[in-house]
Design an enzyme around this catalytic site. Structure first.
Site, PDB file in Angstrom:
ATOM      1  N   ARG A 176      -9.390   4.955   1.716  1.00 14.70           N
ATOM      2  CA  ARG A 176      -9.145   6.316   1.793  1.00 14.70           C
ATOM      3  C   ARG A 176      -8.420   6.777   0.674  1.00 14.70           C
ATOM      4  O   ARG A 176      -7.956   6.181  -0.157  1.00 14.70           O
ATOM      5  CB  ARG A 176      -7.937   6.592   3.082  1.00 14.70           C
ATOM      6  CG  ARG A 176      -6.715   6.000   2.962  1.00 14.70           C
ATOM      7  CD  ARG A 176      -5.595   7.145   2.491  1.00 14.70           C
ATOM      8  NE  ARG A 176      -4.387   6.326   2.196  1.00 14.70           N
ATOM      9  CZ  ARG A 176      -4.022   5.465   0.805  1.00 14.70           C
ATOM     10  NH1 ARG A 176      -4.998   5.573  -0.034  1.00 14.70           N
ATOM     11  NH2 ARG A 176      -2.916   4.984   0.767  1.00 14.70           N
ATOM     12  N   HIS A 216       3.929  10.752   0.924  1.00 13.96           N
ATOM     13  CA  HIS A 216       5.312  10.573   1.279  1.00 13.96           C
ATOM     14  C   HIS A 216       5.822  11.273   2.769  1.00 13.96           C
ATOM     15  O   HIS A 216       7.201  11.935   2.417  1.00 13.96           O
ATOM     16  CB  HIS A 216       6.230  10.357   0.076  1.00 13.96           C
ATOM     17  CG  HIS A 216       5.823   9.455  -0.799  1.00 13.96           C
ATOM     18  ND1 HIS A 216       6.468   8.075  -0.695  1.00 13.96           N
ATOM     19  CD2 HIS A 216       5.208   9.304  -1.893  1.00 13.96           C
ATOM     20  CE1 HIS A 216       5.661   7.310  -1.699  1.00 13.96           C
ATOM     21  NE2 HIS A 216       4.826   8.095  -2.436  1.00 13.96           N
ATOM     22  N   ASP A 222       4.501  11.204   5.749  1.00 11.59           N
ATOM     23  CA  ASP A 222       3.722  10.546   7.221  1.00 11.59           C
ATOM     24  C   ASP A 222       4.942  10.204   7.557  1.00 11.59           C
ATOM     25  O   ASP A 222       5.099  10.179   9.026  1.00 11.59           O
ATOM     26  CB  ASP A 222       2.557   9.698   6.932  1.00 11.59           C
ATOM     27  CG  ASP A 222       2.845   8.561   6.162  1.00 11.59           C
ATOM     28  OD1 ASP A 222       3.856   8.569   5.178  1.00 11.59           O
ATOM     29  OD2 ASP A 222       1.949   7.654   6.058  1.00 11.59           O
ATOM     30  N   GLY A 241      -4.445   1.217  -4.675  1.00 11.36           N
ATOM     31  CA  GLY A 241      -4.089   2.570  -3.830  1.00 11.36           C
ATOM     32  C   GLY A 241      -5.026   3.227  -2.968  1.00 11.36           C
ATOM     33  O   GLY A 241      -4.902   3.937  -2.505  1.00 11.36           O
ATOM     34  N   ASP A 257      -2.731   5.660   6.423  1.00 11.09           N
ATOM     35  CA  ASP A 257      -4.014   4.984   6.171  1.00 11.09           C
ATOM     36  C   ASP A 257      -4.923   4.410   7.136  1.00 11.09           C
ATOM     37  O   ASP A 257      -6.133   4.620   6.893  1.00 11.09           O
ATOM     38  CB  ASP A 257      -3.466   3.446   5.272  1.00 11.09           C
ATOM     39  CG  ASP A 257      -2.727   3.788   4.017  1.00 11.09           C
ATOM     40  OD1 ASP A 257      -2.658   5.090   3.716  1.00 11.09           O
ATOM     41  OD2 ASP A 257      -2.220   2.963   3.522  1.00 11.09           O
TER      42      ASP A 257
HETATM   43  P1  ADP Z   1      -4.310  -1.321  -1.153  1.00 14.97           P
HETATM   44  O1  ADP Z   1      -4.349  -1.107   0.392  1.00 14.97           O
HETATM   45  O2  ADP Z   1      -3.880   0.072  -1.653  1.00 14.97           O
HETATM   46  O3  ADP Z   1      -5.574  -1.930  -1.547  1.00 14.97           O
HETATM   47  P2  ADP Z   1      -2.199  -3.279  -0.886  1.00 14.97           P
HETATM   48  O4  ADP Z   1      -1.366  -4.002  -1.708  1.00 14.97           O
HETATM   49  O5  ADP Z   1      -1.593  -2.550   0.298  1.00 14.97           O
HETATM   50  O6  ADP Z   1      -3.060  -2.445  -1.629  1.00 14.97           O
HETATM   51  O7  ADP Z   1      -3.371  -4.247   0.064  1.00 14.97           O
HETATM   52  C1  ADP Z   1      -4.027  -5.135  -0.658  1.00 14.97           C
HETATM   53  C2  ADP Z   1      -4.076  -6.518   0.137  1.00 14.97           C
HETATM   54  O8  ADP Z   1      -4.951  -6.264   1.210  1.00 14.97           O
HETATM   55  C3  ADP Z   1      -4.541  -7.629  -0.738  1.00 14.97           C
HETATM   56  O9  ADP Z   1      -3.444  -8.199  -1.540  1.00 14.97           O
HETATM   57  C4  ADP Z   1      -4.974  -8.664   0.211  1.00 14.97           C
HETATM   58  O10 ADP Z   1      -3.739  -9.179   0.827  1.00 14.97           O
HETATM   59  C5  ADP Z   1      -5.753  -7.591   1.283  1.00 14.97           C
HETATM   60  N1  ADP Z   1      -6.946  -7.299   1.343  1.00 14.97           N
HETATM   61  C6  ADP Z   1      -7.570  -6.190   0.817  1.00 14.97           C
HETATM   62  N2  ADP Z   1      -8.974  -6.411   0.605  1.00 14.97           N
HETATM   63  C7  ADP Z   1      -9.178  -7.640   0.848  1.00 14.97           C
HETATM   64  C8  ADP Z   1     -10.414  -8.408   0.941  1.00 14.97           C
HETATM   65  N3  ADP Z   1     -11.628  -7.847   0.627  1.00 14.97           N
HETATM   66  N4  ADP Z   1     -10.109  -9.842   1.106  1.00 14.97           N
HETATM   67  C9  ADP Z   1      -9.212 -10.365   1.343  1.00 14.97           C
HETATM   68  N5  ADP Z   1      -7.975  -9.625   1.527  1.00 14.97           N
HETATM   69  C10 ADP Z   1      -8.094  -8.230   1.255  1.00 14.97           C
HETATM   70 MG    MG Z   2      -2.335  -0.931   1.565  1.00 14.04          MG
END
Ligand code: ADP
Ligand code: MG
Length: 357
Positions: free
Chosen positions: A15, A22, A24, A109, A165
């Site tokens: 999304r 900030h 929600d 993000g 999210d």
């Molecule tokens: P965002 O949600 O903005 O991408 P976050 O730090 O909240 O960033 O989440 C990222 C985390 O989600 C990664 O570090 C991993 O743990 C998990 N993740 C996201 N996509 C994958 C994927 N394709 N395979 C495995 N883990 C994933």
């Molecule tokens: Mg996230």
């Protein structure tokens, strides 16, 4: 009995929040879109199995957890914490083996974590064998799924995020923004301008520092504001003046004014007033940078650089803050895409395709 084997493919989108950041976690408003980038969980139930095994193509590792989820907070590899926390809450009656594919940048993000949670939860409950898989056309089921995934995120990483999210990933409507009221949890789709009038461009600033701890500090400051003037979701701008601590007062000023801007943004879109919608995005950024202090000098500079380009109607930081992504509303074709930037289209929410064997 664990039921028959079934193959399931779930795609859950990431999304972008167009405005309302900030807000929600204090029952305020936001206006995200689900985007045309997703996390996919594809696999099959294993009627005789007692593990959930998922292999991430992007991270080149496999997570293997028992059917009670084990210990989510300490599961390795780390991304397995999300999976384990989902398994703990969905309690699949039999094993599952599958693959995680993704077209979302991870950790930028665009909410790949919520997309992973939603895709995993639907794969484990929608793949046959589970009692009462969620019906995504049922409002109660959609909300329950969003809550389950949000609770799983809290357990997996101990950050007090709201429902934004997960709701965006589940409720997305093609061509629409989602006007979300985080008190009533009502979601109203708002038509967005067609692709030949507006493009949504997301640019990753590349920087992300202190995000998790600072996010929690701000949530605490908002709680302190609420202890003085009541729920921020219902507060008026003039109520904020009564808050004694200047920093806490500034956080409240951001939240209360941002809640108003979300409604004004939706109204401007409905009226076709794109200049006003863009101005509100710019104003939202100023508020996040100055009052909520969740931007960084790099992100402020990136927004200013984007706004200086002809055809950019508005630009703001989006998501958790302290780096991460910027979203810009742009006249089609006006902006050459910089590195680590994506054109995103307002898209439908998660989909499940199941084949029984
Ligand atoms: P965002 O949600 O903005 O991408 P976050 O730090 O909240 O960033 O989440 C990222 C985390 O989600 C990664 O570090 C991993 O743990 C998990 N993740 C996201 N996509 C994958 C994927 N394709 N395979 C495995 N883990 C994933
Ligand atoms: Mg996230």
């Amino acid at each position: 009995m664990a039921g028959n084997a079934a193959t399931v493919v779930v795609r859950a989108p990431g999304r972008v929040n167009l405005i309302g950041d900030h807000t929600d976690h204090t029952g305020g408003r936001c206006l995200p879109i689900a985007i045309d980038r997703w996390v996919e969980v594809a696999g099959r139930t294993e009627p005789a199995g007692d593990r959930v095994r998922l292999t991430s193509e992007a991270l080149r590792s496999t997570v293997d957890v028992p059917l009670d989820g084990g210990e989510p907070a300490t599961t390795e590899p780390e991304w397995g914490r999300y999976v384990a926390a989902i398994v703990k809450r969905t309690r699949p009656p039999s094993g599952f083996a599958g693959t995680v594919r993704s077209t979302l940048p991870i950790g930028s993000g665009l909410s790949s974590s919520a997309a992973l949670e939603v895709a995993t939860a639907l794969a484990l409950t929608g793949g046959g064998g589970a009692p009462g898989p969620p019906d995504l056309s049922e409002p109660a089921d959609r909300l329950a799924l969003a809550r389950l995934c949000s609770d799983a995120e809290h357990e997996a990483r101990d950050v007090p995020t709201g429902l934004l999210d997960q709701i965006a990933s589940i409720y997305g409507v093609a061509g629409h923004g989602l006007l979300l009221d985080c008190t009533s949890l009502e979601v109203v789709p708002v038509p967005l301008p067609p692709d030949d009038e507006v493009e949504w461009v997301v640019v990753d600033s590349g920087a992300r520092s202190l995000g998790r701890s600072a996010y929690g500090v701000r949530v605490g400051e908002c709680r302190r504001a609420e202890a003085e003037i009541g729920p921020l979701g219902a507060a008026r701008p003039e109520d904020c003046a009564a808050i004694a601590d200047p920093a806490v007062r500034s956080r409240a000023v951001h939240v209360v004014s941002e809640n108003r801007r979300v409604l004004d943004f939706a109204a401007a879109l409905r009226a076709g007033d794109l200049a006003e919608a863009g101005r509100l995005m710019d104003e939202s950024h100023r508020s996040l940078s100055t009052d909520y202090e969740s931007s960084t000098p790099e992100v402020d500079a990136l927004c200013a650089e984007l706004r200086a380009q002809p055809g950019v109607l508005g630009a703001r930081i989006t998501g958790g803050g302290w780096g991460g992504c910027v979203v810009a509303m742009v006249r089609p074709g006006a902006l050459p895409l910089p590195d680590r930037a994506w054109r995103v289209r307002p898209s439908a929410g998660a989909t499940v395709t199941t084949t029984a064997h």
